[in-house]
Design a protein around this motif. Structure first.
Motif, PDB file in Angstrom:
ATOM      1  N   ALA A   1       0.831  -1.206   0.000  1.00 17.20           N
ATOM      2  CA  ALA A   1       0.000   0.000   0.000  1.00 17.20           C
ATOM      3  C   ALA A   1       0.866   1.257   0.000  1.00 17.20           C
ATOM      4  N   GLY A   2       1.915   1.276   0.803  1.00 21.33           N
ATOM      5  CA  GLY A   2       2.800   2.433   0.841  1.00 21.33           C
ATOM      6  C   GLY A   2       3.543   2.624  -0.463  1.00 21.33           C
ATOM      7  N   SER A   3       3.861   1.515  -1.141  1.00 27.11           N
ATOM      8  CA  SER A   3       4.533   1.619  -2.439  1.00 27.11           C
ATOM      9  C   SER A   3       3.606   2.235  -3.474  1.00 27.11           C
ATOM     10  N   ARG A   4       2.332   1.866  -3.416  1.00 25.00           N
ATOM     11  CA  ARG A   4       1.365   2.501  -4.322  1.00 25.00           C
ATOM     12  C   ARG A   4       1.269   3.998  -4.048  1.00 25.00           C
ATOM     13  N   ARG A   5       1.228   4.372  -2.764  1.00 24.34           N
ATOM     14  CA  ARG A   5       1.153   5.799  -2.432  1.00 24.34           C
ATOM     15  C   ARG A   5       2.391   6.546  -2.938  1.00 24.34           C
ATOM     16  N   LEU A   6       3.538   5.889  -2.841  1.00 20.24           N
ATOM     17  CA  LEU A   6       4.766   6.529  -3.302  1.00 20.24           C
ATOM     18  C   LEU A   6       4.730   6.755  -4.811  1.00 20.24           C
ATOM     19  N   GLY A   7       4.302   5.752  -5.568  1.00 17.57           N
ATOM     20  CA  GLY A   7       4.216   5.911  -7.015  1.00 17.57           C
ATOM     21  C   GLY A   7       3.226   6.991  -7.406  1.00 17.57           C
TER      22      GLY A   7
ATOM     23  N   PRO B   1      14.025  13.174 -18.602  1.00 20.23           N
ATOM     24  CA  PRO B   1      12.937  12.228 -18.836  1.00 20.23           C
ATOM     25  C   PRO B   1      12.273  11.810 -17.527  1.00 20.23           C
ATOM     26  N   ARG B   2      10.947  12.009 -17.432  1.00 26.92           N
ATOM     27  CA  ARG B   2      10.242  11.755 -16.178  1.00 26.92           C
ATOM     28  C   ARG B   2      10.275  10.275 -15.808  1.00 26.92           C
ATOM     29  N   ALA B   3      10.075   9.401 -16.799  1.00 31.26           N
ATOM     30  CA  ALA B   3      10.037   7.968 -16.496  1.00 31.26           C
ATOM     31  C   ALA B   3      11.368   7.485 -15.938  1.00 31.26           C
ATOM     32  N   GLU B   4      12.462   8.103 -16.367  1.00 29.51           N
ATOM     33  CA  GLU B   4      13.761   7.710 -15.832  1.00 29.51           C
ATOM     34  C   GLU B   4      13.863   8.064 -14.353  1.00 29.51           C
ATOM     35  N   GLU B   5      13.298   9.214 -13.941  1.00 24.10           N
ATOM     36  CA  GLU B   5      13.298   9.523 -12.511  1.00 24.10           C
ATOM     37  C   GLU B   5      12.480   8.487 -11.752  1.00 24.10           C
ATOM     38  N   ALA B   6      11.370   8.042 -12.313  1.00 25.64           N
ATOM     39  CA  ALA B   6      10.544   7.032 -11.644  1.00 25.64           C
ATOM     40  C   ALA B   6      11.323   5.739 -11.449  1.00 25.64           C
ATOM     41  N   VAL B   7      12.060   5.312 -12.464  1.00 24.71           N
ATOM     42  CA  VAL B   7      12.842   4.074 -12.355  1.00 24.71           C
ATOM     43  C   VAL B   7      14.020   4.271 -11.406  1.00 24.71           C
ATOM     44  N   ARG B   8      14.683   5.402 -11.527  1.00 27.12           N
ATOM     45  CA  ARG B   8      15.849   5.669 -10.676  1.00 27.12           C
ATOM     46  C   ARG B   8      15.442   5.718  -9.199  1.00 27.12           C
ATOM     47  N   ALA B   9      14.310   6.351  -8.913  1.00 24.52           N
ATOM     48  CA  ALA B   9      13.838   6.426  -7.530  1.00 24.52           C
ATOM     49  C   ALA B   9      13.526   5.032  -6.991  1.00 24.52           C
ATOM     50  N   ALA B  10      12.880   4.213  -7.790  1.00 27.74           N
ATOM     51  CA  ALA B  10      12.555   2.859  -7.343  1.00 27.74           C
ATOM     52  C   ALA B  10      13.807   2.054  -7.045  1.00 27.74           C
ATOM     53  N   ALA B  11      14.855   2.268  -7.846  1.00 30.85           N
ATOM     54  CA  ALA B  11      16.104   1.538  -7.629  1.00 30.85           C
ATOM     55  C   ALA B  11      16.787   1.946  -6.334  1.00 30.85           C
ATOM     56  N   ILE B  12      16.391   3.086  -5.759  1.00 28.25           N
ATOM     57  CA  ILE B  12      16.938   3.515  -4.469  1.00 28.25           C
ATOM     58  C   ILE B  12      16.001   3.115  -3.340  1.00 28.25           C
ATOM     59  N   PHE B  13      14.711   3.367  -3.503  1.00 28.32           N
ATOM     60  CA  PHE B  13      13.747   3.040  -2.449  1.00 28.32           C
ATOM     61  C   PHE B  13      13.684   1.533  -2.195  1.00 28.32           C
ATOM     62  N   PHE B  14      13.703   0.733  -3.253  1.00 28.00           N
ATOM     63  CA  PHE B  14      13.355  -0.676  -3.123  1.00 28.00           C
ATOM     64  C   PHE B  14      14.534  -1.626  -3.245  1.00 28.00           C
TER      65      PHE B  14
ATOM     66  N   ALA C   1       7.866  -7.020  -5.966  1.00 29.66           N
ATOM     67  CA  ALA C   1       6.435  -6.876  -5.700  1.00 29.66           C
ATOM     68  C   ALA C   1       6.099  -5.429  -5.375  1.00 29.66           C
ATOM     69  N   GLU C   2       6.948  -4.783  -4.572  1.00 25.46           N
ATOM     70  CA  GLU C   2       6.738  -3.378  -4.237  1.00 25.46           C
ATOM     71  C   GLU C   2       6.984  -2.483  -5.455  1.00 25.46           C
TER      72      GLU C   2
ATOM     73  N   ALA D   1       5.058   1.143  -9.619  1.00 27.00           N
ATOM     74  CA  ALA D   1       5.064   1.508 -11.032  1.00 27.00           C
ATOM     75  C   ALA D   1       3.655   1.596 -11.592  1.00 27.00           C
ATOM     76  N   ARG D   2       2.793   0.692 -11.191  1.00 17.59           N
ATOM     77  CA  ARG D   2       1.406   0.760 -11.663  1.00 17.59           C
ATOM     78  C   ARG D   2       0.753   2.058 -11.203  1.00 17.59           C
ATOM     79  N   ALA D   3       0.983   2.433  -9.947  1.00 14.01           N
ATOM     80  CA  ALA D   3       0.401   3.671  -9.437  1.00 14.01           C
ATOM     81  C   ALA D   3       0.976   4.877 -10.160  1.00 14.01           C
ATOM     82  N   TYR D   4       2.278   4.857 -10.431  1.00 12.08           N
ATOM     83  CA  TYR D   4       2.898   5.969 -11.153  1.00 12.08           C
ATOM     84  C   TYR D   4       2.299   6.096 -12.547  1.00 12.08           C
ATOM     85  N   ARG D   5       2.128   4.983 -13.255  1.00 12.50           N
ATOM     86  CA  ARG D   5       1.578   5.038 -14.602  1.00 12.50           C
ATOM     87  C   ARG D   5       0.143   5.563 -14.591  1.00 12.50           C
ATOM     88  N   ARG D   6      -0.649   5.155 -13.593  1.00 14.34           N
ATOM     89  CA  ARG D   6      -2.015   5.658 -13.501  1.00 14.34           C
ATOM     90  C   ARG D   6      -2.031   7.163 -13.250  1.00 14.34           C
ATOM     91  N   ALA D   7      -1.120   7.647 -12.402  1.00 13.46           N
ATOM     92  CA  ALA D   7      -1.113   9.068 -12.041  1.00 13.46           C
ATOM     93  C   ALA D   7      -0.647   9.958 -13.182  1.00 13.46           C
TER      94      ALA D   7
END
Length: 353
Positions: free
Chosen positions: A125-131, A254-267, A277-278, A283-289
């Motif tokens: 749930a927290g991972s979804r909120r983060l995305g 590139p925005r998507a690169e920040e999303a991937v880079r952040a995940a590689a640090i958080f997770f 899994a997180e 990523a699903r939440a980020y794509r929806r937003a």
């Protein structure tokens, strides 16, 4: 990841009295204690007769000029007006948010009570909120910032230098690996860190040779990004984000690169694996937003993986700058790219499914 360092020696105490005299109702100083020594700037908990504040001393040579800081401040004020959890600086009596004293830039922010949480503490749930949060940051920045200026036709931005940047060249990385191996070998008394560095450098050289043909092409069109979105720049109250801080790297990329880079640090786990899994929930939440497509995330995964394959910033700090503050990050960072290369399809699927 940081690309510049500040001296590790303790700086002179901030000129608190002179600073507070610029503010009409900040109170009289009671104490000023460092709360953290970041890799780029410094922060203090400033207590006054009116309450606590966060005092930031800007030191990063790439971003510590008045105009750049003022641009960040304008962005955070606008984001705050849209309801994003940020902590805009407080204006002084003249309406200014940047104070230049003793040759350094300072900014006074409200004090935000909160704590940092990494991916292991977030759960699904927290991972979804983060995305969702990062997605809202990107879409809100699109509203409050001027549209990115496209590079002129035929311009060569150079490797890693900004939006549309050329990806790292293997020949340059091989030369850097050789230089770092030379510096490791030249140490008069090598320790366990040096031995791990030597092993990882030799391992990376072989890995890069095997995958040099996978060098990515030019990235997707860029947009405004936070630029340094990671656990130490996000404060939580309970399970809810309270403030996104440290906007020094606000930039067009590139925005998507920040999303991937952040995940590689958080997770990233201490062993160098990603909690997939997180990552998938995030990523699903980020794509929806944002409305970003799976294809856009797939391109970003490819480019950030290549970036990590060619990046040795922690070792450059230790061996070229003689700065060991990034040493604790090296084991997980260096293990991640090896695991990521082996599990590439699973990582890409987690971001794009």
């Amino acid at each position: 990841m940081p690309r510049s360092s500040v001296p590790s020696a303790a700086p002179p105490a901030p000129p608190v009295g002179a600073l507070l005299r610029r503010y009409a109702d900040a109170g009289e100083p009671l104490s000023c204690e460092p709360v953290a020594q970041g890799l780029l700037n410094r922060g203090y908990r400033l207590a006054t007769t009116r309450g606590p504040y966060f005092l930031k001393q800007h030191l990063d040579t790439l971003t510590a000029d008045r105009d750049t800081i003022a641009r960040q401040h304008r962005a955070t004020r606008r984001l705050h007006a849209l309801g994003l959890p940020v902590a805009p600086p407080l204006p002084d009596a003249a309406g200014r948010t940047v104070a230049v004293l003793g040759g350094h830039c300072y900014a006074l922010h409200p004090w935000i009570d909160g704590r940092h949480r990494d991916g292991a503490q977030l759960g699904t749930a927290g991972s979804r909120r983060l995305g969702t949060l990062l997605g809202h940051v990107h879409t809100a920045l699109e509203q409050v910032m001027d549209p990115p200026v496209p590079a002129p036709p035929g311009a060569d931005p150079g490797p890693g230098s900004g939006p549309g940047a050329e990806s790292a060249r293997p020949e340059d990385t091989f030369a850097l690996i050789d230089e770092l191996l030379r510096l490791v070998a030249a140490r008069p008394a090598r320790d366990g860190f040096d031995e791990l560095a030597r092993h990882r450098l030799q391992e990376r050289r072989a890995l890069l040779a095997a995958h040099a043909h996978r060098r990515p092409s030019v990235p997707a069109p860029p947009g405004w990004v936070h630029g340094d979105f990671h656990p130490l720049n996000l404060l939580y109250r309970g399970t809810e984000p309270a403030a996104i801080v440290d906007w020094d790297r606000l930039d067009v990329r590139p925005r998507a690169e920040e999303a991937v880079r952040a995940a590689a640090i958080f997770f990233v786990r201490p062993t160098g694996e990603l909690a997939l899994a997180e990552v998938r929930a995030y990523a699903r939440a980020y794509r929806r937003a944002t409305g970003a497509s799976g294809a856009e995330l797939a391109v970003a995964v490819d480019r950030v993986w290549w970036e990590r394959l060619n990046d040795f910033w922690t070792l450059r700090w230790r061996y070229q700058l003689h700065d060991r503050r990034a040493d604790p990050l090296f084991p997980a960072v260096s293990a991640l790219v090896v695991w990521w290369t082996r599990e590439y399809a699973a990582v890409r699927d987690a971001f794009t499914d």
